[in-house]
Design a protein around this motif. Structure first.
Motif, PDB file in Angstrom:
ATOM      1  N   GLN A  73      -9.357   7.582 -11.197  1.00  0.00           N
ATOM      2  CA  GLN A  73      -8.149   7.173 -11.074  1.00  0.00           C
ATOM      3  C   GLN A  73      -7.380   8.068 -10.314  1.00  0.00           C
ATOM      4  O   GLN A  73      -6.804   8.894 -11.128  1.00  0.00           O
ATOM      5  CB  GLN A  73      -7.740   6.004 -11.734  1.00  0.00           C
ATOM      6  CG  GLN A  73      -6.710   5.196 -11.068  1.00  0.00           C
ATOM      7  CD  GLN A  73      -6.132   3.938 -12.353  1.00  0.00           C
ATOM      8  OE1 GLN A  73      -6.760   4.261 -13.428  1.00  0.00           O
ATOM      9  NE2 GLN A  73      -5.738   2.834 -11.722  1.00  0.00           N
ATOM     10  N   TRP A  74      -6.933   7.995  -9.324  1.00  0.00           N
ATOM     11  CA  TRP A  74      -5.391   8.902  -8.812  1.00  0.00           C
ATOM     12  C   TRP A  74      -4.331   8.555  -9.366  1.00  0.00           C
ATOM     13  O   TRP A  74      -4.056   7.398  -9.997  1.00  0.00           O
ATOM     14  CB  TRP A  74      -5.372   8.544  -7.302  1.00  0.00           C
ATOM     15  CG  TRP A  74      -6.251   9.070  -6.218  1.00  0.00           C
ATOM     16  CD1 TRP A  74      -7.387   9.613  -6.597  1.00  0.00           C
ATOM     17  CD2 TRP A  74      -6.109   9.171  -4.993  1.00  0.00           C
ATOM     18  NE1 TRP A  74      -8.228  10.036  -5.484  1.00  0.00           N
ATOM     19  CE2 TRP A  74      -7.519   9.689  -4.441  1.00  0.00           C
ATOM     20  CE3 TRP A  74      -5.235   8.731  -4.011  1.00  0.00           C
ATOM     21  CZ2 TRP A  74      -7.568   9.779  -3.102  1.00  0.00           C
ATOM     22  CZ3 TRP A  74      -5.468   8.972  -2.606  1.00  0.00           C
ATOM     23  CH2 TRP A  74      -6.572   9.529  -2.261  1.00  0.00           C
ATOM     24  N   CYS A  75      -3.495   9.461  -9.638  1.00  0.00           N
ATOM     25  CA  CYS A  75      -2.105   9.442  -9.994  1.00  0.00           C
ATOM     26  C   CYS A  75      -0.924   8.934  -9.183  1.00  0.00           C
ATOM     27  O   CYS A  75       0.205   8.741  -9.582  1.00  0.00           O
ATOM     28  CB  CYS A  75      -1.935  10.634 -10.778  1.00  0.00           C
ATOM     29  SG  CYS A  75      -2.734  10.972 -12.004  1.00  0.00           S
ATOM     30  N   SER A  76      -1.321   8.758  -7.781  1.00  0.00           N
ATOM     31  CA  SER A  76      -0.480   8.448  -6.846  1.00  0.00           C
ATOM     32  C   SER A  76       0.161   6.907  -7.299  1.00  0.00           C
ATOM     33  O   SER A  76      -0.409   6.213  -8.098  1.00  0.00           O
ATOM     34  CB  SER A  76      -1.141   8.343  -5.462  1.00  0.00           C
ATOM     35  OG  SER A  76      -1.771   7.198  -5.637  1.00  0.00           O
ATOM     36  N   SER A  77       1.160   6.322  -6.485  1.00  0.00           N
ATOM     37  CA  SER A  77       1.969   5.191  -6.850  1.00  0.00           C
ATOM     38  C   SER A  77       1.017   3.944  -6.640  1.00  0.00           C
ATOM     39  O   SER A  77       1.064   3.016  -7.505  1.00  0.00           O
ATOM     40  CB  SER A  77       2.891   5.056  -5.793  1.00  0.00           C
ATOM     41  OG  SER A  77       2.434   4.816  -4.382  1.00  0.00           O
ATOM     42  N   TRP A  78      -0.041   3.833  -5.722  1.00  0.00           N
ATOM     43  CA  TRP A  78      -0.932   2.898  -5.729  1.00  0.00           C
ATOM     44  C   TRP A  78      -2.123   2.910  -6.841  1.00  0.00           C
ATOM     45  O   TRP A  78      -2.916   2.017  -7.005  1.00  0.00           O
ATOM     46  CB  TRP A  78      -1.636   2.826  -4.325  1.00  0.00           C
ATOM     47  CG  TRP A  78      -0.503   2.285  -3.132  1.00  0.00           C
ATOM     48  CD1 TRP A  78      -0.110   3.315  -2.365  1.00  0.00           C
ATOM     49  CD2 TRP A  78       0.153   1.069  -3.087  1.00  0.00           C
ATOM     50  NE1 TRP A  78       0.920   2.641  -1.547  1.00  0.00           N
ATOM     51  CE2 TRP A  78       0.982   1.460  -2.157  1.00  0.00           C
ATOM     52  CE3 TRP A  78       0.159   0.010  -3.940  1.00  0.00           C
ATOM     53  CZ2 TRP A  78       1.863   0.291  -1.636  1.00  0.00           C
ATOM     54  CZ3 TRP A  78       0.924  -1.149  -3.582  1.00  0.00           C
ATOM     55  CH2 TRP A  78       1.847  -0.991  -2.390  1.00  0.00           C
ATOM     56  N   ARG A  79      -2.485   4.058  -7.510  1.00  0.00           N
ATOM     57  CA  ARG A  79      -3.091   4.189  -8.353  1.00  0.00           C
ATOM     58  C   ARG A  79      -4.753   3.766  -8.122  1.00  0.00           C
ATOM     59  O   ARG A  79      -5.540   3.118  -8.739  1.00  0.00           O
ATOM     60  CB  ARG A  79      -2.930   3.981  -9.912  1.00  0.00           C
ATOM     61  CG  ARG A  79      -1.757   4.687 -10.139  1.00  0.00           C
ATOM     62  CD  ARG A  79      -1.351   4.250 -11.810  1.00  0.00           C
ATOM     63  NE  ARG A  79      -2.525   4.308 -12.618  1.00  0.00           N
ATOM     64  CZ  ARG A  79      -2.538   5.379 -13.145  1.00  0.00           C
ATOM     65  NH1 ARG A  79      -2.157   6.637 -13.215  1.00  0.00           N
ATOM     66  NH2 ARG A  79      -3.599   5.531 -14.146  1.00  0.00           N
ATOM     67  N   ASP A  97      -8.208   0.216  -3.918  1.00  0.00           N
ATOM     68  CA  ASP A  97      -6.819   0.342  -3.755  1.00  0.00           C
ATOM     69  C   ASP A  97      -6.290  -1.140  -3.959  1.00  0.00           C
ATOM     70  O   ASP A  97      -6.933  -2.022  -3.672  1.00  0.00           O
ATOM     71  CB  ASP A  97      -6.546   0.692  -2.198  1.00  0.00           C
ATOM     72  CG  ASP A  97      -4.936   1.076  -2.222  1.00  0.00           C
ATOM     73  OD1 ASP A  97      -4.187   0.057  -2.452  1.00  0.00           O
ATOM     74  OD2 ASP A  97      -4.832   2.325  -1.584  1.00  0.00           O
ATOM     75  N   GLN A 104      -4.631  -1.117   3.934  1.00  0.00           N
ATOM     76  CA  GLN A 104      -4.898   0.281   3.534  1.00  0.00           C
ATOM     77  C   GLN A 104      -4.772   1.264   4.718  1.00  0.00           C
ATOM     78  O   GLN A 104      -5.561   0.817   5.725  1.00  0.00           O
ATOM     79  CB  GLN A 104      -6.061   0.186   2.783  1.00  0.00           C
ATOM     80  CG  GLN A 104      -5.990  -0.588   1.455  1.00  0.00           C
ATOM     81  CD  GLN A 104      -7.487  -0.625   0.570  1.00  0.00           C
ATOM     82  OE1 GLN A 104      -8.152   0.471   0.688  1.00  0.00           O
ATOM     83  NE2 GLN A 104      -7.721  -1.720  -0.039  1.00  0.00           N
ATOM     84  N   GLU A 105      -4.703   2.392   4.450  1.00  0.00           N
ATOM     85  CA  GLU A 105      -4.705   3.490   5.629  1.00  0.00           C
ATOM     86  C   GLU A 105      -5.833   3.543   5.887  1.00  0.00           C
ATOM     87  O   GLU A 105      -6.200   3.640   7.247  1.00  0.00           O
ATOM     88  CB  GLU A 105      -3.762   4.731   5.189  1.00  0.00           C
ATOM     89  CG  GLU A 105      -2.428   4.649   5.185  1.00  0.00           C
ATOM     90  CD  GLU A 105      -2.043   4.135   3.760  1.00  0.00           C
ATOM     91  OE1 GLU A 105      -2.892   3.847   2.879  1.00  0.00           O
ATOM     92  OE2 GLU A 105      -0.541   4.016   3.543  1.00  0.00           O
TER      93      GLU A 105
END
Length: 192
Positions: A73-79, A97, A104-105
């Motif tokens: 899992q990413w640590c970015s705001s959307w995780r 996401d 989503q981009e």
């Protein structure tokens, strides 16, 4: 192409991925469905994942024994949750996401690229494919061909969507070089 089976569609079907992930609105994106793949292309799937643990459980249960399996899992705001694995020699990357897929981009970029290629007379596809064959990633290849290098593509997405819908002045907002000799050939009035 990677893989031991005929096509990426066959790999998707034999993996059962779209059925396994149906509750997460899985959609295949990227270079393979665009017809711009290279020998190192993977099968990219974007998903709407509100419950990261539930998504991870489904992916873990079904694909953990596959070669190259990774789940994180990413640590970015959307995780977002990302899973990678191989199925019959094809590399897969799942991107879960919490935003609906339509927001989503990855999906938006794919939709715009697909639309631009649909409006193309073949020259855009050929030029992007040439850049891809030289090792360029997809978005920079489109940007280079369309003359928007140096402009962040996410900033141009809303313009590109408007342009492909209306065939109007939004094209010039992102410094897009038109690909046909006549306006009627450059842009065909159609909706996404």
């Amino acid at each position: 192409m990677p893989g031991t089976i005929d096509s990426y569609e066959t790999a998707i079907g034999s993996s059962g991925l779209l059925d396994e992930l149906r509750e997460f609105d899985p959609r295949v994106v990227g270079t393979l469905p665009l017809g711009l793949s290279t020998p190192t292309s993977d099968i990219d799937v974007v998903c709407h994942v509100v419950d990261a643990a539930a998504f991870a459980e489904v992916v873990w249960r079904r694909y953990r024994s596959c070669d190259g399996f990774a789940l994180y899992q990413w640590c970015s705001s959307w995780r977002p949750v990302v899973a990678r694995f191989e199925w019959d020699g094809w590399p897969f990357e799942l991107f879960g996401d919490p935003r609906p897929v339509d927001q989503q981009e990855g999906w938006l970029h794919f939709a715009v690229q697909r639309r631009l290629l649909a409006l193309d007379d073949g020259r855009l596809r050929k030029a992007v494919a040439e850049h891809r064959a030289r090792g360029m990633k997809t978005e920079p290849a489109f940007a280079a061909v369309l003359g928007i290098a140096g402009i962040r593509i996410p900033h141009c997405l809303h313009w590109a969507v408007r342009a492909t819908r209306s065939c109007g002045p939004a094209w010039s907002a992102c410094k897009v070089r038109r690909v046909g000799p006549h306006r009627s050939e450059r842009l065909r009035a159609a909706r996404i």
